[in-house]
Design an enzyme around this catalytic site. Structure first.
Site, PDB file in Angstrom:
ATOM      1  N   ASP A  21      53.337  42.399  41.838  1.00 48.31           N
ATOM      2  CA  ASP A  21      52.207  41.597  41.551  1.00 48.31           C
ATOM      3  C   ASP A  21      51.795  40.635  42.472  1.00 48.31           C
ATOM      4  OD1 ASP A  21      51.111  40.063  39.700  1.00 48.31           O
ATOM      5  OD2 ASP A  21      52.613  40.038  38.480  1.00 48.31           O
TER       6      ASP A  21
ATOM      7  N   TYR B  36      43.332  28.972  46.567  1.00 44.37           N
ATOM      8  CA  TYR B  36      41.649  28.961  46.758  1.00 44.37           C
ATOM      9  C   TYR B  36      41.640  27.984  45.616  1.00 44.37           C
ATOM     10  CZ  TYR B  36      37.673  30.142  44.446  1.00 44.37           C
ATOM     11  OH  TYR B  36      36.310  30.467  43.855  1.00 44.37           O
TER      12      TYR B  36
ATOM     13  N   ASP C  98      28.516  25.884  60.285  1.00 45.22           N
ATOM     14  CA  ASP C  98      29.409  25.470  59.322  1.00 45.22           C
ATOM     15  C   ASP C  98      29.203  24.725  58.499  1.00 45.22           C
ATOM     16  OD1 ASP C  98      32.217  24.983  58.646  1.00 45.22           O
ATOM     17  OD2 ASP C  98      32.315  25.876  60.715  1.00 45.22           O
TER      18      ASP C  98
ATOM     19  N   PRO D  95      45.494  49.858  44.061  1.00 47.21           N
ATOM     20  CA  PRO D  95      46.513  48.755  43.145  1.00 47.21           C
ATOM     21  C   PRO D  95      46.781  47.892  42.552  1.00 47.21           C
ATOM     22  CG  PRO D  95      45.358  48.130  45.228  1.00 47.21           C
ATOM     23  CD  PRO D  95      44.558  49.409  44.616  1.00 47.21           C
TER      24      PRO D  95
ATOM     25  N   ASP E 265      24.669  29.663  56.209  1.00 44.44           N
ATOM     26  CA  ASP E 265      25.889  30.221  56.268  1.00 44.44           C
ATOM     27  C   ASP E 265      26.122  30.346  57.463  1.00 44.44           C
ATOM     28  OD1 ASP E 265      26.372  32.266  53.784  1.00 44.44           O
ATOM     29  OD2 ASP E 265      26.998  32.802  55.679  1.00 44.44           O
TER      30      ASP E 265
ATOM     31  N   ALA F  56      31.927  29.153  50.915  1.00 41.00           N
ATOM     32  CA  ALA F  56      33.390  28.976  50.082  1.00 41.00           C
ATOM     33  C   ALA F  56      34.020  29.808  50.863  1.00 41.00           C
ATOM     34  CB  ALA F  56      33.832  28.737  48.426  1.00 41.00           C
TER      35      ALA F  56
ATOM     36  N   ASN G 254      34.730  35.156  36.439  1.00 39.30           N
ATOM     37  CA  ASN G 254      34.639  36.549  37.484  1.00 39.30           C
ATOM     38  C   ASN G 254      33.390  36.988  37.076  1.00 39.30           C
ATOM     39  OD1 ASN G 254      37.701  35.459  36.978  1.00 39.30           O
ATOM     40  ND2 ASN G 254      37.453  37.561  38.539  1.00 39.30           N
TER      41      ASN G 254
ATOM     42  N   LEU H  80      27.287  26.438  47.374  1.00 37.05           N
ATOM     43  CA  LEU H  80      27.654  27.793  47.372  1.00 37.05           C
ATOM     44  C   LEU H  80      28.722  27.822  48.380  1.00 37.05           C
ATOM     45  CD1 LEU H  80      24.719  28.747  46.593  1.00 37.05           C
ATOM     46  CD2 LEU H  80      26.223  30.387  44.743  1.00 37.05           C
TER      47      LEU H  80
ATOM     48  N   LYS I 259      39.501  24.293  45.367  1.00 37.49           N
ATOM     49  CA  LYS I 259      37.599  24.278  44.413  1.00 37.49           C
ATOM     50  C   LYS I 259      37.883  23.068  43.970  1.00 37.49           C
ATOM     51  CE  LYS I 259      34.568  26.340  44.253  1.00 37.49           C
ATOM     52  NZ  LYS I 259      33.303  26.420  45.401  1.00 37.49           N
TER      53      LYS I 259
ATOM     54  N   THR J 206      34.291  26.895  40.021  1.00 35.14           N
ATOM     55  CA  THR J 206      34.811  28.430  39.129  1.00 35.14           C
ATOM     56  C   THR J 206      36.058  27.638  38.035  1.00 35.14           C
ATOM     57  OG1 THR J 206      36.746  29.825  39.221  1.00 35.14           O
ATOM     58  CG2 THR J 206      36.502  28.258  40.910  1.00 35.14           C
ATOM     59  N   ASP J 207      36.163  28.553  37.182  1.00 33.05           N
ATOM     60  CA  ASP J 207      36.850  28.525  36.010  1.00 33.05           C
ATOM     61  C   ASP J 207      38.319  28.799  36.505  1.00 33.05           C
ATOM     62  OD1 ASP J 207      37.251  31.475  36.676  1.00 33.05           O
ATOM     63  OD2 ASP J 207      36.823  31.642  34.522  1.00 33.05           O
ATOM     64  N   GLU J 208      38.537  28.589  37.645  1.00 34.43           N
ATOM     65  CA  GLU J 208      40.173  29.087  38.007  1.00 34.43           C
ATOM     66  C   GLU J 208      40.519  27.636  38.125  1.00 34.43           C
ATOM     67  OE1 GLU J 208      41.151  32.061  40.764  1.00 34.43           O
ATOM     68  OE2 GLU J 208      39.085  33.213  40.440  1.00 34.43           O
TER      69      GLU J 208
HETATM   70  P1  NAD Z   1      31.492  35.163  49.287  1.00 37.01           P
HETATM   71  O1  NAD Z   1      32.818  34.601  49.339  1.00 37.01           O
HETATM   72  O2  NAD Z   1      30.910  36.435  48.455  1.00 37.01           O
HETATM   73  O3  NAD Z   1      30.305  34.236  49.974  1.00 37.01           O
HETATM   74  C1  NAD Z   1      31.143  32.505  50.408  1.00 37.01           C
HETATM   75  C2  NAD Z   1      30.107  32.932  51.703  1.00 37.01           C
HETATM   76  O4  NAD Z   1      30.556  31.307  51.793  1.00 37.01           O
HETATM   77  C3  NAD Z   1      29.774  33.615  52.475  1.00 37.01           C
HETATM   78  O5  NAD Z   1      28.332  34.388  52.744  1.00 37.01           O
HETATM   79  C4  NAD Z   1      30.430  33.130  53.932  1.00 37.01           C
HETATM   80  O6  NAD Z   1      29.650  33.391  54.991  1.00 37.01           O
HETATM   81  C5  NAD Z   1      29.998  31.503  53.596  1.00 37.01           C
HETATM   82  N1  NAD Z   1      31.093  30.345  53.955  1.00 37.01           N
HETATM   83  C6  NAD Z   1      32.082  30.114  54.126  1.00 37.01           C
HETATM   84  N2  NAD Z   1      32.749  29.396  54.116  1.00 37.01           N
HETATM   85  C7  NAD Z   1      31.660  28.864  55.284  1.00 37.01           C
HETATM   86  C8  NAD Z   1      31.886  27.536  56.001  1.00 37.01           C
HETATM   87  N3  NAD Z   1      32.606  26.920  56.342  1.00 37.01           N
HETATM   88  N4  NAD Z   1      30.261  27.330  56.071  1.00 37.01           N
HETATM   89  C9  NAD Z   1      29.071  27.482  56.076  1.00 37.01           C
HETATM   90  N5  NAD Z   1      29.180  29.156  55.421  1.00 37.01           N
HETATM   91  C10 NAD Z   1      30.889  29.463  54.739  1.00 37.01           C
HETATM   92  O7  NAD Z   1      31.990  34.036  47.652  1.00 37.01           O
HETATM   93  P2  NAD Z   1      30.904  34.516  46.323  1.00 37.01           P
HETATM   94  O8  NAD Z   1      31.961  35.163  45.745  1.00 37.01           O
HETATM   95  O9  NAD Z   1      29.517  34.862  46.291  1.00 37.01           O
HETATM   96  O10 NAD Z   1      31.347  32.810  45.252  1.00 37.01           O
HETATM   97  C11 NAD Z   1      29.864  31.530  46.037  1.00 37.01           C
HETATM   98  C12 NAD Z   1      30.810  30.477  45.332  1.00 37.01           C
HETATM   99  O11 NAD Z   1      30.887  30.668  43.774  1.00 37.01           O
HETATM  100  C13 NAD Z   1      32.017  29.742  45.752  1.00 37.01           C
HETATM  101  O12 NAD Z   1      31.612  29.249  45.776  1.00 37.01           O
HETATM  102  C14 NAD Z   1      32.979  30.293  44.588  1.00 37.01           C
HETATM  103  O13 NAD Z   1      34.338  29.361  44.639  1.00 37.01           O
HETATM  104  C15 NAD Z   1      32.032  30.531  43.412  1.00 37.01           C
HETATM  105  N6  NAD Z   1      32.795  31.556  42.306  1.00 37.01           N
HETATM  106  C16 NAD Z   1      32.575  32.710  42.582  1.00 37.01           C
HETATM  107  C17 NAD Z   1      32.972  33.832  41.153  1.00 37.01           C
HETATM  108  C18 NAD Z   1      33.428  35.206  41.273  1.00 37.01           C
HETATM  109  O14 NAD Z   1      33.525  35.419  40.667  1.00 37.01           O
HETATM  110  N7  NAD Z   1      32.559  35.568  43.059  1.00 37.01           N
HETATM  111  C19 NAD Z   1      33.469  32.856  40.357  1.00 37.01           C
HETATM  112  C20 NAD Z   1      32.682  31.491  39.853  1.00 37.01           C
HETATM  113  C21 NAD Z   1      32.472  30.902  40.991  1.00 37.01           C
HETATM  114  P1  TYD Z   2      40.508  39.598  41.925  1.00 36.80           P
HETATM  115  O1  TYD Z   2      38.477  40.478  41.855  1.00 36.80           O
HETATM  116  O2  TYD Z   2      40.934  38.657  42.847  1.00 36.80           O
HETATM  117  O3  TYD Z   2      39.254  37.766  41.239  1.00 36.80           O
HETATM  118  P2  TYD Z   2      39.808  36.711  40.770  1.00 36.80           P
HETATM  119  O4  TYD Z   2      41.885  37.147  41.279  1.00 36.80           O
HETATM  120  O5  TYD Z   2      39.751  35.479  40.811  1.00 36.80           O
HETATM  121  O6  TYD Z   2      40.059  37.032  39.443  1.00 36.80           O
HETATM  122  O7  TYD Z   2      40.859  40.052  41.480  1.00 36.80           O
HETATM  123  C1  TYD Z   2      40.330  40.481  39.476  1.00 36.80           C
HETATM  124  C2  TYD Z   2      41.900  40.779  38.742  1.00 36.80           C
HETATM  125  O8  TYD Z   2      42.226  41.967  39.610  1.00 36.80           O
HETATM  126  C3  TYD Z   2      42.732  39.517  38.954  1.00 36.80           C
HETATM  127  O9  TYD Z   2      43.805  39.363  37.762  1.00 36.80           O
HETATM  128  C4  TYD Z   2      43.707  40.506  40.292  1.00 36.80           C
HETATM  129  C5  TYD Z   2      43.920  41.923  40.217  1.00 36.80           C
HETATM  130  N1  TYD Z   2      43.645  42.756  40.945  1.00 36.80           N
HETATM  131  C6  TYD Z   2      44.349  44.102  41.202  1.00 36.80           C
HETATM  132  O10 TYD Z   2      44.851  44.088  40.259  1.00 36.80           O
HETATM  133  N2  TYD Z   2      44.077  44.496  42.686  1.00 36.80           N
HETATM  134  C7  TYD Z   2      43.310  44.679  43.367  1.00 36.80           C
HETATM  135  O11 TYD Z   2      43.524  45.087  44.726  1.00 36.80           O
HETATM  136  C8  TYD Z   2      43.159  43.225  42.904  1.00 36.80           C
HETATM  137  C9  TYD Z   2      41.687  42.658  44.688  1.00 36.80           C
HETATM  138  C10 TYD Z   2      42.928  42.279  42.769  1.00 36.80           C
END
Ligand code: NAD
Ligand code: TYD
Length: 357
Positions: A293, A163, A62, A218, A36, A86, A192, A84, A167, A137-139
């Site tokens: 928005d 983003y 990195d 917000p 990490d 990212a 999510n 993971l 991905k 991600t599903d995005e």
């Molecule tokens: P996060 O942002 O909490 O953590 C990302 C981690 O990656 C951090 O520890 C960061 O230090 C590390 N990192 C970033 N850039 C790096 C680099 N260049 N080299 C090495 N390490 C690096 O993210 P998360 O929410 O835990 O997501 C983890 C993975 O799951 C991601 O690939 C994300 O796309 C995917 N994902 C997240 C969600 C969600 O809801 N959070 C949902 C589906 C998929």
């Molecule tokens: P987020 O947690 O950023 O996840 P993602 O955009 O990857 O789905 O946001 C979840 C939802 O909440 C998204 O529709 C954006 C909205 N949102 C707000 O309305 N206010 C905020 O301050 C944030 C961070 C997100």
């Protein structure tokens, strides 16, 4: 149990820390190397409970740095990678897309390439018993507008934010390495996540923190966007299932059939927080503030998770309200964690994102 040495990238982040903990504790015969960079989102406090485990090593670095990643493969001879690491926040990708291109695309290709070269060089075994698992991600599927529709593994990619575009690109590279070089891969695309240790830039922990400190909530636009929420430890269990039982070359969608309109979720959060903080019902709701928005805000995400449920036997374990209560309890009893991550850099981010508009 076969011994394995597994590289987990991003294991100091939100989801990665839960995956690292699960693998270190459940599989004592595996050696887990957590790579990490410790960006703003990476926090070793997330995994202090396992940092001294005999089967665990942390390496700061990195994924974009080819020499460093190559040296790591030479040092540990990994059997598998669970990737993971990212940049993960949509709002930050809108202000700074290039960082997302570097880590999410270039970093992933760098890992793929290093793994391919290291594994191919082992002339006796080649790709035998190797696996590159890419967590996505599903995005990448874009935004749903018809309420009858769900994201399937066969849904065409249609990413809408920097983003999700980054991905999506990384997912395509993983498939290209499978197709071109026959590298064994699996990909999962999850909805999510919420739960303990999520950085308070994402909706749920941001709003928990703001309610606790009496700051505005917000809500982007009218709060009508829909997200499909899954408890992070259920995602970690799904990753365990896909890693051990997933078929080479396949994709698995992960989600809990748990869609919530943002405003409904925020109202539920306010209700639970009022109860937990001993405030009269309706107090936290007054903090809701409708703000401009998000640019290009995806309307709805919804995962069809039948494939992983039917083929790998995975099921989510928690109902949403139960998971949300657990998450809120964790944030309320981990004030130091929250204070540490919201000091310094976070203040600057918060001002630019929410106060400068
Ligand atoms: P996060 O942002 O909490 O953590 C990302 C981690 O990656 C951090 O520890 C960061 O230090 C590390 N990192 C970033 N850039 C790096 C680099 N260049 N080299 C090495 N390490 C690096 O993210 P998360 O929410 O835990 O997501 C983890 C993975 O799951 C991601 O690939 C994300 O796309 C995917 N994902 C997240 C969600 C969600 O809801 N959070 C949902 C589906 C998929
Ligand atoms: P987020 O947690 O950023 O996840 P993602 O955009 O990857 O789905 O946001 C979840 C939802 O909440 C998204 O529709 C954006 C909205 N949102 C707000 O309305 N206010 C905020 O301050 C944030 C961070 C997100």
């Amino acid at each position: 149990m076969t011994k394995k040495t597994i590289l987990i990238t991003g294991g100091a982040g939100f989801i990665g820390s839960h995956v690292v903990r699960l693998f270190v504790t459940k599989y004592p015969d595996y050696k887990i190397v957590n790579l990490d960079k410790l960006t703003y989102a990476g926090n070793l406090q997330n995994i202090t409970d396992i940092e001294n485990a005999p089967n665990y090593v942390f390496e700061k670095g990195d994924i974009v740095d080819a020499n460093f990643v190559n040296e790591l493969f030479e040092k540990y001879h990994f059997d598998s990678v669970i990737h993971l690491a990212a940049e993960s926040h949509v709002d930050r990708s809108i202000t700074n897309p290039m960082e997302f291109v570097m880590t999410n695309i270039v970093g992933t290709v760098n890992l793929l390439n290093t793994a391919k070269n290291a594994w191919k060089a082992d002339l006796n075994k080649g790709f035998e018993d190797k696996l590159f698992y890419h967590v996505s991600t599903d995005e990448v599927y874009g935004s749903l507008h018809n309420p009858e529709e769900f994201f399937l593994e066969t849904t065409a990619y249609d990413p809408q934010s920097p983003y999700s575009a980054a991905k999506a690109s990384s997912d395509h590279f993983v498939r290209a390495y499978h197709n071109t070089y026959k590298m064994p891969v699996v990909i999962s695309n999850c909805s999510n996540n919420y739960g303990e240790n999520q950085f308070p830039e994402k909706l749920i922990p941001l709003f928990i923190n703001n309610i606790q400190t009496n700051k505005a909530l917000p809500v982007y636009g009218k709060g009508e966007n829909v997200r499909d929420w899954l408890y992070v430890q259920d995602h970690a269990r799904a990753i365990d299932d896909v890693f051990h039982k997933g078929k080479n070359g396949e994709t698995y969608n992960i989600g809990g059939f748990n869609e919530w309109k943002n405003l409904d979720l925020v109202l539920l959060l306010c209700k639970i927080m009022d109860k937990k903080l001993g405030r009269p019902q309706g107090t936290s709701e007054k903090l809701i503030s409708y703000v401009t928005d998000r640019a290009g805000h995806d309307l709805r995400y919804a995962i069809d998770a039948k494939k992983i449920m039917n083929e790998l036997g995975w099921q989510p374990s928690l109902q949403f309200e139960e998971g949300l209560e657990k998450t809120i309890d964790w944030y309320l009893s981990n004030e130091k964690w929250l204070n540490d991550v919201t000091s310094g850099e976070y203040q600057k981010y918060y001002e630019i994102q929410y106060l400068d508009n």
